[in-house]
Design a protein around this motif. Structure first.
Motif, PDB file in Angstrom:
ATOM      1  N   MET A   1       0.491  -0.977  -0.198  1.00  0.00           N
ATOM      2  CA  MET A   1       0.379  -0.085  -0.315  1.00  0.00           C
ATOM      3  C   MET A   1       1.013   1.114  -0.327  1.00  0.00           C
ATOM      4  SD  MET A   1      -2.726  -0.732   2.237  1.00  0.00           S
ATOM      5  CE  MET A   1      -4.476  -1.786   1.933  1.00  0.00           C
ATOM      6  N   THR A   2       0.353   2.370  -0.462  1.00  0.00           N
ATOM      7  CA  THR A   2       1.133   3.486  -0.752  1.00  0.00           C
ATOM      8  C   THR A   2       0.541   4.475   0.246  1.00  0.00           C
ATOM      9  OG1 THR A   2      -0.178   4.591  -2.286  1.00  0.00           O
ATOM     10  CG2 THR A   2       1.659   3.376  -3.057  1.00  0.00           C
ATOM     11  N   ASN A   3       1.067   5.381   0.666  1.00  0.00           N
ATOM     12  CA  ASN A   3       0.727   6.835   1.513  1.00  0.00           C
ATOM     13  C   ASN A   3      -0.871   7.855   0.569  1.00  0.00           C
ATOM     14  OD1 ASN A   3       3.013   6.175   2.800  1.00  0.00           O
ATOM     15  ND2 ASN A   3       4.183   7.576   2.341  1.00  0.00           N
ATOM     16  N   ILE A   4      -1.013   7.857   0.959  1.00  0.00           N
ATOM     17  CA  ILE A   4      -2.587   8.609   0.417  1.00  0.00           C
ATOM     18  C   ILE A   4      -2.165  10.109   1.344  1.00  0.00           C
ATOM     19  CG2 ILE A   4      -5.391   8.626   0.422  1.00  0.00           C
ATOM     20  CD1 ILE A   4      -5.265   5.211   0.962  1.00  0.00           C
ATOM     21  N   GLN A   5      -2.746  10.745   0.573  1.00  0.00           N
ATOM     22  CA  GLN A   5      -3.315  12.396   1.378  1.00  0.00           C
ATOM     23  C   GLN A   5      -4.462  12.401   0.684  1.00  0.00           C
ATOM     24  OE1 GLN A   5       0.269  14.828   0.168  1.00  0.00           O
ATOM     25  NE2 GLN A   5      -1.099  16.641   0.519  1.00  0.00           N
ATOM     26  N   LEU A   6      -5.134  13.385   0.956  1.00  0.00           N
ATOM     27  CA  LEU A   6      -6.509  14.042   1.035  1.00  0.00           C
ATOM     28  C   LEU A   6      -6.772  14.808   1.402  1.00  0.00           C
ATOM     29  CD1 LEU A   6      -8.692  10.519   1.847  1.00  0.00           C
ATOM     30  CD2 LEU A   6      -8.035  11.587  -0.590  1.00  0.00           C
ATOM     31  N   ASN A   7      -7.435  16.577   0.910  1.00  0.00           N
ATOM     32  CA  ASN A   7      -8.208  17.257   1.244  1.00  0.00           C
ATOM     33  C   ASN A   7      -9.482  17.250   1.434  1.00  0.00           C
ATOM     34  OD1 ASN A   7      -9.829  19.534   1.168  1.00  0.00           O
ATOM     35  ND2 ASN A   7      -7.201  20.254   1.010  1.00  0.00           N
ATOM     36  N   VAL A   8      -9.454  17.316   3.113  1.00  0.00           N
ATOM     37  CA  VAL A   8     -11.071  16.612   3.798  1.00  0.00           C
ATOM     38  C   VAL A   8     -11.279  17.976   4.641  1.00  0.00           C
ATOM     39  CG1 VAL A   8     -10.017  13.945   4.328  1.00  0.00           C
ATOM     40  CG2 VAL A   8      -9.607  15.278   6.255  1.00  0.00           C
ATOM     41  N   LEU A   9     -12.569  17.687   4.962  1.00  0.00           N
ATOM     42  CA  LEU A   9     -13.080  18.609   6.634  1.00  0.00           C
ATOM     43  C   LEU A   9     -12.286  17.788   8.091  1.00  0.00           C
ATOM     44  CD1 LEU A   9     -14.292  21.383   7.439  1.00  0.00           C
ATOM     45  CD2 LEU A   9     -16.376  20.169   7.062  1.00  0.00           C
ATOM     46  N   PHE A  10     -11.681  18.446   8.144  1.00  0.00           N
ATOM     47  CA  PHE A  10     -11.817  17.750   9.856  1.00  0.00           C
ATOM     48  C   PHE A  10     -12.873  17.979  10.269  1.00  0.00           C
ATOM     49  CE2 PHE A  10      -8.432  17.202  13.151  1.00  0.00           C
ATOM     50  CZ  PHE A  10      -8.591  16.392  13.960  1.00  0.00           C
ATOM     51  N   LYS A  11     -13.474  17.406  10.349  1.00  0.00           N
ATOM     52  CA  LYS A  11     -15.103  17.636  10.980  1.00  0.00           C
ATOM     53  C   LYS A  11     -15.523  17.778  13.205  1.00  0.00           C
ATOM     54  CE  LYS A  11     -19.404  17.654  10.300  1.00  0.00           C
ATOM     55  NZ  LYS A  11     -20.129  19.179   9.929  1.00  0.00           N
ATOM     56  N   LYS A  12     -14.790  16.777  13.790  1.00  0.00           N
ATOM     57  CA  LYS A  12     -14.588  16.615  14.668  1.00  0.00           C
ATOM     58  C   LYS A  12     -13.624  15.549  15.627  1.00  0.00           C
ATOM     59  CE  LYS A  12     -18.719  13.529  15.464  1.00  0.00           C
ATOM     60  NZ  LYS A  12     -20.276  13.288  15.727  1.00  0.00           N
ATOM     61  N   MET A  13     -13.029  16.252  17.214  1.00  0.00           N
ATOM     62  CA  MET A  13     -12.194  14.780  17.575  1.00  0.00           C
ATOM     63  C   MET A  13     -13.537  15.292  18.655  1.00  0.00           C
ATOM     64  SD  MET A  13      -8.962  16.596  17.891  1.00  0.00           S
ATOM     65  CE  MET A  13      -9.004  16.020  18.876  1.00  0.00           C
ATOM     66  N   GLN A  14     -13.923  13.608  19.172  1.00  0.00           N
ATOM     67  CA  GLN A  14     -14.387  13.481  20.241  1.00  0.00           C
ATOM     68  C   GLN A  14     -13.531  12.149  21.917  1.00  0.00           C
ATOM     69  OE1 GLN A  14     -18.298  11.270  18.341  1.00  0.00           O
ATOM     70  NE2 GLN A  14     -19.198  11.140  20.534  1.00  0.00           N
ATOM     71  N   LYS A  15     -13.878  12.751  22.442  1.00  0.00           N
ATOM     72  CA  LYS A  15     -13.765  11.755  23.762  1.00  0.00           C
ATOM     73  C   LYS A  15     -14.161  11.054  24.277  1.00  0.00           C
ATOM     74  CE  LYS A  15     -10.769  12.431  27.584  1.00  0.00           C
ATOM     75  NZ  LYS A  15      -9.489  12.473  27.358  1.00  0.00           N
ATOM     76  N   ASP A  16     -13.548   9.408  24.053  1.00  0.00           N
ATOM     77  CA  ASP A  16     -14.444   8.651  24.569  1.00  0.00           C
ATOM     78  C   ASP A  16     -13.654   8.063  25.477  1.00  0.00           C
ATOM     79  OD1 ASP A  16     -15.937   6.091  25.106  1.00  0.00           O
ATOM     80  OD2 ASP A  16     -15.894   5.676  23.233  1.00  0.00           O
TER      81      ASP A  16
END
Length: 144
Positions: A1-16
């Motif tokens: 597998m190769t490295n993947i680069q994506l432009n994304v919206l960092f929607k949220k961080m949620q603590k569990d």
């Protein structure tokens, strides 16, 4: 597998209880690297935000969900990465270039609870010395 680069919206961080959940949205009807991404859920990956000073973090690629408007990428990060993961927080809610790399770490290793272990020294002759008061193998009576 190769490295993947994506432009994304960092929607949220949620603590569990034992982990942090990171959620990213790919806002497009086409998903770049779709074949490779669909093979990754359930494995450990290394996440990095491109063009930032942040250290990469190990994360379980929990799942991927696709609909007609977006693709949601969900990652679980161990609570052990607390110092590293807190630095990701300022990026939440913004578009980022996310780098995803497969890791050689197994799921079992990722979720393994840390333990103290046994303190010892290996002498030049190959014998082992343990600190006074620590249980030695010779002290244990075996049932043979």
């Amino acid at each position: 597998m190769t490295n993947i680069q994506l432009n994304v919206l960092f929607k949220k961080m949620q603590k569990d209880d034992k982990k942090e959940v990171l959620m990213f949205h790919v806002l497009s009807d086409e998903l770049p690297h779709a074949d490779e991404l669909l093979k990754m859920p359930g494995s450990i990956t290394v996440l990095e935000i491109a063009k930032s000073e942040l250290e990469p973090i190990a994360a379980e690629f929990a799942n991927i969900q696709r609909d007609s408007k977006k693709t949601v990428l969900k990652f679980n990060v161990n609570a052990d990465s607390k110092g590293k993961i807190d630095k990701f927080y300022p990026f939440a809610g913004s578009n980022v270039d996310l780098l995803i790399q497969p890791s050689q770490m197994s799921i079992e290793e990722f979720y393994e609870e840390p333990h103290e272990g046994i303190k010892y020294e290996v002498n030049k002759d190959g014998t082992v010395t343990v600190p006074e008061g620590q249980l030695k193998i010779d002290d244990v009576e075996g049932d043979e």
